[in-house]
Scaffold this motif. Structure first.
Motif, PDB file in Angstrom:
ATOM      1  N   MET A  86      20.596   7.781   8.653  1.00  0.00           N
ATOM      2  CA  MET A  86      19.575   6.871   8.169  1.00  0.00           C
ATOM      3  C   MET A  86      20.192   5.851   7.219  1.00  0.00           C
ATOM      4  SD  MET A  86      16.018   7.738   6.115  1.00  0.00           S
ATOM      5  CE  MET A  86      16.828   8.433   4.666  1.00  0.00           C
ATOM      6  N   LYS A  87      19.804   4.593   7.371  1.00  0.00           N
ATOM      7  CA  LYS A  87      20.211   3.551   6.439  1.00  0.00           C
ATOM      8  C   LYS A  87      19.246   3.540   5.266  1.00  0.00           C
ATOM      9  CE  LYS A  87      22.201   0.333   9.819  1.00  0.00           C
ATOM     10  NZ  LYS A  87      22.079  -1.031  10.407  1.00  0.00           N
ATOM     11  N   ILE A  88      19.786   3.469   4.058  1.00  0.00           N
ATOM     12  CA  ILE A  88      18.936   3.414   2.880  1.00  0.00           C
ATOM     13  C   ILE A  88      19.538   2.470   1.853  1.00  0.00           C
ATOM     14  CG2 ILE A  88      20.014   5.407   1.754  1.00  0.00           C
ATOM     15  CD1 ILE A  88      17.033   6.123   0.927  1.00  0.00           C
ATOM     16  N   ASP A  89      18.660   1.733   1.187  1.00  0.00           N
ATOM     17  CA  ASP A  89      19.056   0.754   0.181  1.00  0.00           C
ATOM     18  C   ASP A  89      19.017   1.405  -1.204  1.00  0.00           C
ATOM     19  OD1 ASP A  89      19.389  -2.066  -0.859  1.00  0.00           O
ATOM     20  OD2 ASP A  89      17.413  -1.641  -1.697  1.00  0.00           O
ATOM     21  N   VAL A  90      19.928   0.987  -2.070  1.00  0.00           N
ATOM     22  CA  VAL A  90      19.865   1.342  -3.487  1.00  0.00           C
ATOM     23  C   VAL A  90      19.819   0.028  -4.262  1.00  0.00           C
ATOM     24  CG1 VAL A  90      21.049   2.390  -5.455  1.00  0.00           C
ATOM     25  CG2 VAL A  90      21.104   3.518  -3.220  1.00  0.00           C
ATOM     26  N   ASN A  91      18.832  -0.113  -5.117  1.00  0.00           N
ATOM     27  CA  ASN A  91      18.697  -1.370  -5.857  1.00  0.00           C
ATOM     28  C   ASN A  91      18.576  -1.120  -7.348  1.00  0.00           C
ATOM     29  OD1 ASN A  91      15.601  -2.025  -6.780  1.00  0.00           O
ATOM     30  ND2 ASN A  91      15.631  -0.655  -4.995  1.00  0.00           N
ATOM     31  N   SER A  92      18.893  -2.150  -8.109  1.00  0.00           N
ATOM     32  CA  SER A  92      18.758  -2.076  -9.561  1.00  0.00           C
ATOM     33  C   SER A  92      18.441  -3.466 -10.099  1.00  0.00           C
ATOM     34  CB  SER A  92      20.042  -1.554 -10.207  1.00  0.00           C
ATOM     35  OG  SER A  92      19.854  -1.348 -11.601  1.00  0.00           O
TER      36      SER A  92
ATOM     37  N   LEU B 243       9.663  -3.583   1.641  1.00  0.00           N
ATOM     38  CA  LEU B 243      10.570  -2.437   1.533  1.00  0.00           C
ATOM     39  C   LEU B 243      10.015  -1.518   0.445  1.00  0.00           C
ATOM     40  CD1 LEU B 243      13.353  -1.658   2.876  1.00  0.00           C
ATOM     41  CD2 LEU B 243      14.354  -2.188   0.662  1.00  0.00           C
ATOM     42  N   PRO B 244       9.461  -0.352   0.830  1.00  0.00           N
ATOM     43  CA  PRO B 244       8.884   0.559  -0.164  1.00  0.00           C
ATOM     44  C   PRO B 244       9.956   1.271  -0.981  1.00  0.00           C
ATOM     45  CG  PRO B 244       8.701   1.493   2.044  1.00  0.00           C
ATOM     46  CD  PRO B 244       9.244   0.107   2.207  1.00  0.00           C
ATOM     47  N   LEU B 245       9.642   1.508  -2.256  1.00  0.00           N
ATOM     48  CA  LEU B 245      10.603   2.026  -3.229  1.00  0.00           C
ATOM     49  C   LEU B 245      10.294   3.451  -3.657  1.00  0.00           C
ATOM     50  CD1 LEU B 245      10.645  -1.035  -5.683  1.00  0.00           C
ATOM     51  CD2 LEU B 245      12.270  -0.587  -3.832  1.00  0.00           C
ATOM     52  N   PHE B 246      11.355   4.172  -4.005  1.00  0.00           N
ATOM     53  CA  PHE B 246      11.262   5.445  -4.722  1.00  0.00           C
ATOM     54  C   PHE B 246      12.046   5.262  -6.013  1.00  0.00           C
ATOM     55  CE2 PHE B 246      13.222   9.901  -5.157  1.00  0.00           C
ATOM     56  CZ  PHE B 246      12.200  10.325  -5.979  1.00  0.00           C
ATOM     57  N   LEU B 247      11.372   5.421  -7.153  1.00  0.00           N
ATOM     58  CA  LEU B 247      12.008   5.231  -8.452  1.00  0.00           C
ATOM     59  C   LEU B 247      12.591   6.565  -8.910  1.00  0.00           C
ATOM     60  CD1 LEU B 247      10.141   2.771  -8.058  1.00  0.00           C
ATOM     61  CD2 LEU B 247       9.737   2.768 -10.521  1.00  0.00           C
ATOM     62  N   VAL B 248      13.893   6.716  -8.742  1.00  0.00           N
ATOM     63  CA  VAL B 248      14.501   8.023  -8.973  1.00  0.00           C
ATOM     64  C   VAL B 248      14.637   8.362 -10.451  1.00  0.00           C
ATOM     65  CG1 VAL B 248      15.729   7.944  -6.786  1.00  0.00           C
ATOM     66  CG2 VAL B 248      16.868   7.126  -8.842  1.00  0.00           C
TER      67      VAL B 248
ATOM     68  N   VAL C   5       6.871  11.173  -0.145  1.00  0.00           N
ATOM     69  CA  VAL C   5       7.301   9.851  -0.604  1.00  0.00           C
ATOM     70  C   VAL C   5       7.717   9.034   0.615  1.00  0.00           C
ATOM     71  CG1 VAL C   5       8.942   8.533  -1.987  1.00  0.00           C
ATOM     72  CG2 VAL C   5       8.098  10.716  -2.821  1.00  0.00           C
ATOM     73  N   ARG C   6       7.089   7.887   0.800  1.00  0.00           N
ATOM     74  CA  ARG C   6       7.469   6.976   1.883  1.00  0.00           C
ATOM     75  C   ARG C   6       8.269   5.832   1.269  1.00  0.00           C
ATOM     76  NH1 ARG C   6       5.286   2.287   3.648  1.00  0.00           N
ATOM     77  NH2 ARG C   6       3.378   2.592   2.424  1.00  0.00           N
ATOM     78  N   ALA C   7       9.569   5.850   1.472  1.00  0.00           N
ATOM     79  CA  ALA C   7      10.421   4.834   0.845  1.00  0.00           C
ATOM     80  C   ALA C   7      11.662   4.584   1.690  1.00  0.00           C
ATOM     81  CB  ALA C   7      10.823   5.266  -0.561  1.00  0.00           C
ATOM     82  N   GLN C   8      12.212   3.376   1.533  1.00  0.00           N
ATOM     83  CA  GLN C   8      13.460   3.004   2.197  1.00  0.00           C
ATOM     84  C   GLN C   8      14.498   2.475   1.213  1.00  0.00           C
ATOM     85  OE1 GLN C   8      11.040   0.516   5.057  1.00  0.00           O
ATOM     86  NE2 GLN C   8      12.586   1.230   6.507  1.00  0.00           N
ATOM     87  N   SER C   9      14.135   2.465  -0.063  1.00  0.00           N
ATOM     88  CA  SER C   9      15.059   1.999  -1.094  1.00  0.00           C
ATOM     89  C   SER C   9      14.875   2.832  -2.348  1.00  0.00           C
ATOM     90  CB  SER C   9      14.808   0.521  -1.410  1.00  0.00           C
ATOM     91  OG  SER C   9      15.732   0.051  -2.384  1.00  0.00           O
ATOM     92  N   LEU C  10      15.989   3.167  -3.000  1.00  0.00           N
ATOM     93  CA  LEU C  10      15.973   3.926  -4.244  1.00  0.00           C
ATOM     94  C   LEU C  10      16.300   2.986  -5.403  1.00  0.00           C
ATOM     95  CD1 LEU C  10      17.915   7.146  -3.160  1.00  0.00           C
ATOM     96  CD2 LEU C  10      15.503   6.591  -2.877  1.00  0.00           C
TER      97      LEU C  10
END
Length: 255
Positions: free
Chosen positions: A1-7, A161-166, A215-220
């Motif tokens: 799975m491809k997943i984005d990490v953003n800040s 792009l839905p987010l998960f705030l880790v 959690v429905r997300a594609q970016s952390l």
């Protein structure tokens, strides 16, 4: 799975910087660059655009209320038109800098109180998203899943792009726990690693009360002002790779 990490990055001005952006950017695939509202200035914006281009990191606008003293986290009595004007103004500034550097802005992530205001008013959310479609119809909107921002962006024809705030705790309703509550901001490395692993393997998060939610997300997302953010972002990236997934920009995730 491809997943984005953003800040969120470039959240300083002049000689003041919130964290080591040059190090943090090594662990992310998307950078949300402060555009001069709650933080940021032309020098920082240009520096982050250049770093993102060099590292192959997606460039995003991070507009917020023009309230540096409150770091954009205080509600301001702006009208709907004024909010649209601020978003257009800040996005346009970053677009111009990116174009001058031979690249472009591919996504947008609202900051703090401005994002909360837009997410609480469906008419305002529609107005903002329709404006963004006129500015750049290919823009990707970062958002919480099942939010007003997500649905308004989709109605306007924008990608989301839905987010998960880790690094933020969730409550049993799936909402973020207010920052003033103990345990709302998660800084312990083992806890962050466990949350990432749980999301990647089960698609769930354990709430502050101890219940488990999907959690429905594609970016952390890791906030740059979270203590130890550079280390935490590196940990998130390593956990993604350890679980057999691929780090990718928002555009690549959605392609």
């Amino acid at each position: 799975m491809k997943i984005d990490v953003n800040s969120d990055m470039g959240e300083g001005f002049g000689v003041y910087q919130l964290c080591d952006d040059a190090e943090l950017i090594n662990s992310v695939s998307s950078a949300n660059i402060a555009c001069g509202g709650h933080a940021g200035d032309p020098v920082l914006m240009t520096r982050l655009v250049r770093l993102a281009r060099q590292r192959g990191v997606g460039i995003g606008a991070h507009p917020g209320y023009p309230d540096r003293q409150g770091f954009g986290r205080r509600p301001l009595p702006y009208t709907a038109d004024e909010i649209c004007q601020q978003v257009a103004y800040q996005l346009g500034a970053l677009q111009a800098i990116a174009k001058a550097e031979g690249t472009s802005v591919v996504h947008l992530s609202f900051h703090a109180a401005m994002g909360n205001r837009i997410n609480q008013d469906e008419a305002l959310a529609d107005q903002v998203m329709q404006m963004l479609t006129r500015i750049e119809p290919g823009l990707i909107i970062f958002c919480m899943p099942d939010s007003l921002i997500e649905s308004a962006a989709q109605r306007a024809g924008l990608k989301t792009l839905p987010l998960f705030l880790v690094d933020r705790a969730y409550d049993r309703q799936g909402q973020l726990v207010p920052r003033g509550v103990e345990g709302a901001v998660i800084t312990e490395e083992a806890q962050v690693r466990a949350r990432v692993r749980q999301f990647l393997t089960d698609g769930t998060v354990t709430t502050i009360e101890g219940s488990v939610l999907p959690v429905r997300a594609q970016s952390l997302l890791i906030h740059s002002d979270t203590p130890g953010s550079v280390t935490l972002a590196s940990l998130v990236r390593s956990e993604i790779e350890r679980c057999g997934h691929t780090l990718a920009t928002a555009a690549d995730v959605l392609s």
